[in-house]
Design a protein around this motif. Structure first.
Motif, short mmCIF file in Angstrom:
data_model
loop_
_atom_site.label_atom_id
_atom_site.label_comp_id
_atom_site.label_asym_id
_atom_site.label_seq_id
_atom_site.Cartn_x
_atom_site.Cartn_y
_atom_site.Cartn_z
N SER A 163 0.68 -1.06 0.05
CA SER A 163 -0.09 -0.06 -0.20
C SER A 163 0.89 1.21 -0.02
N CYS A 164 1.85 1.20 0.73
CA CYS A 164 2.79 2.35 0.71
C CYS A 164 3.36 2.71 -0.75
N MET A 165 3.53 1.84 -1.88
CA MET A 165 4.07 1.99 -2.98
C MET A 165 2.97 1.99 -4.13
N SER A 166 1.64 1.73 -3.42
CA SER A 166 0.58 1.59 -4.36
C SER A 166 0.94 0.45 -5.54
N SER A 167 1.53 -0.66 -5.14
CA SER A 167 1.84 -1.88 -6.22
C SER A 167 1.66 -3.13 -5.60
N GLY A 168 1.66 -4.17 -6.37
CA GLY A 168 1.45 -5.53 -6.07
C GLY A 168 1.16 -6.23 -7.10
N TRP A 169 0.88 -7.38 -6.78
CA TRP A 169 0.27 -8.47 -8.07
C TRP A 169 -0.93 -9.29 -7.28
N SER A 170 -1.58 -9.99 -8.05
CA SER A 170 -2.61 -10.92 -7.80
C SER A 170 -2.77 -11.90 -8.79
N VAL A 171 -2.82 -13.20 -8.30
CA VAL A 171 -3.10 -14.46 -9.07
C VAL A 171 -4.26 -14.92 -8.96
N LEU A 172 -5.17 -15.55 -9.76
CA LEU A 172 -6.39 -16.13 -9.58
C LEU A 172 -6.44 -17.38 -10.31
N ALA A 173 -6.76 -18.54 -9.79
CA ALA A 173 -6.58 -19.78 -10.25
C ALA A 173 -8.23 -20.13 -10.22
N ARG A 174 -8.91 -20.64 -11.21
CA ARG A 174 -10.20 -21.25 -11.19
C ARG A 174 -10.21 -22.74 -11.79
N GLY A 175 -11.03 -23.45 -11.06
CA GLY A 175 -10.97 -24.92 -11.51
C GLY A 175 -11.96 -25.84 -10.79
N THR A 176 -11.49 -27.07 -10.55
CA THR A 176 -12.12 -28.06 -9.81
C THR A 176 -11.38 -28.59 -8.70
N ALA A 177 -12.09 -29.11 -7.94
CA ALA A 177 -11.13 -29.83 -6.60
C ALA A 177 -11.74 -31.14 -6.34
N ASP A 178 -10.69 -32.06 -5.85
CA ASP A 178 -11.02 -33.18 -5.61
C ASP A 178 -10.15 -33.46 -4.28
N PHE A 179 -10.58 -34.65 -3.55
CA PHE A 179 -9.82 -34.96 -2.47
C PHE A 179 -8.61 -35.97 -2.85
N VAL A 180 -7.47 -35.80 -2.27
CA VAL A 180 -6.45 -36.62 -2.49
C VAL A 180 -6.00 -37.61 -1.37
N ASP A 181 -5.50 -38.77 -1.39
CA ASP A 181 -5.32 -39.73 -0.33
C ASP A 181 -3.99 -39.77 0.00
N GLY A 182 -3.59 -40.68 0.93
CA GLY A 182 -2.26 -41.05 1.35
C GLY A 182 -1.45 -41.48 0.27
#
Length: 138
Positions: free
Chosen positions: A82-101
């Motif tokens: 905020s002090c420099m009024s700068s930055g970045w943002s990444v957005l990932a859209r997709g699906t999700a599943d459970f993963v196991d051992g």
């Protein structure tokens, strides 16, 4: 980042997919976004990357767990100054599943939650779209 982009204060530049993945990999914490009947819900989690997959832990019978396999969700990481009024943002859209051992052992990972709540479910988000933007410092 496109080196031909104009570098002037407040300029918004798109981040390419490779750099988006690098930024996701460097980040430890992000936010899962999902749709709920009462409106959008955004929850912070810590994650690790496995290839292009975003892996984190959660608990059963929560909004996140209920959305796994039931539809699309999003994941966002960012760094803002905020002090420099700068930055970045990444957005990932997709699906999700459970993963196991076995899957976790095969990839030799185990994301550790920051809280003392026992999080027994491992979730992998598989992005179908990854976008990013950077605002250059003023």
């Amino acid at each position: 980042m496109d080196l031909t982009a104009r570098w002037f204060p407040g300029h918004l530049a798109e981040i390419d997919r490779d750099e988006c993945l690098e930024l996701l990999g460097r980040s430890e914490v992000g936010r899962v976004g999902l749709g709920e009947p009462a409106g959008p819900l955004v929850l912070p989690v810590n994650h690790v990357m496995v290839g292009e997959g975003i892996v984190f832990r959660t608990v059963p019978r929560t909004a996140i767990a209920d959305h796994v396999g039931a539809g699309r969700l999003s994941y966002q990481v960012d760094e803002l100054g905020s002090c420099m009024s700068s930055g970045w943002s990444v957005l990932a859209r997709g699906t999700a599943d459970f993963v196991d051992g076995p899957w976790l052992e095969e990839h030799d990972i185990e994301p550790e939650p920051w809280t003392d709540v026992r999080r027994t479910l491992f979730v992998r988000i598989t992005p179908t779209q990854i976008t990013g933007r950077r605002v250059l410092p003023a």
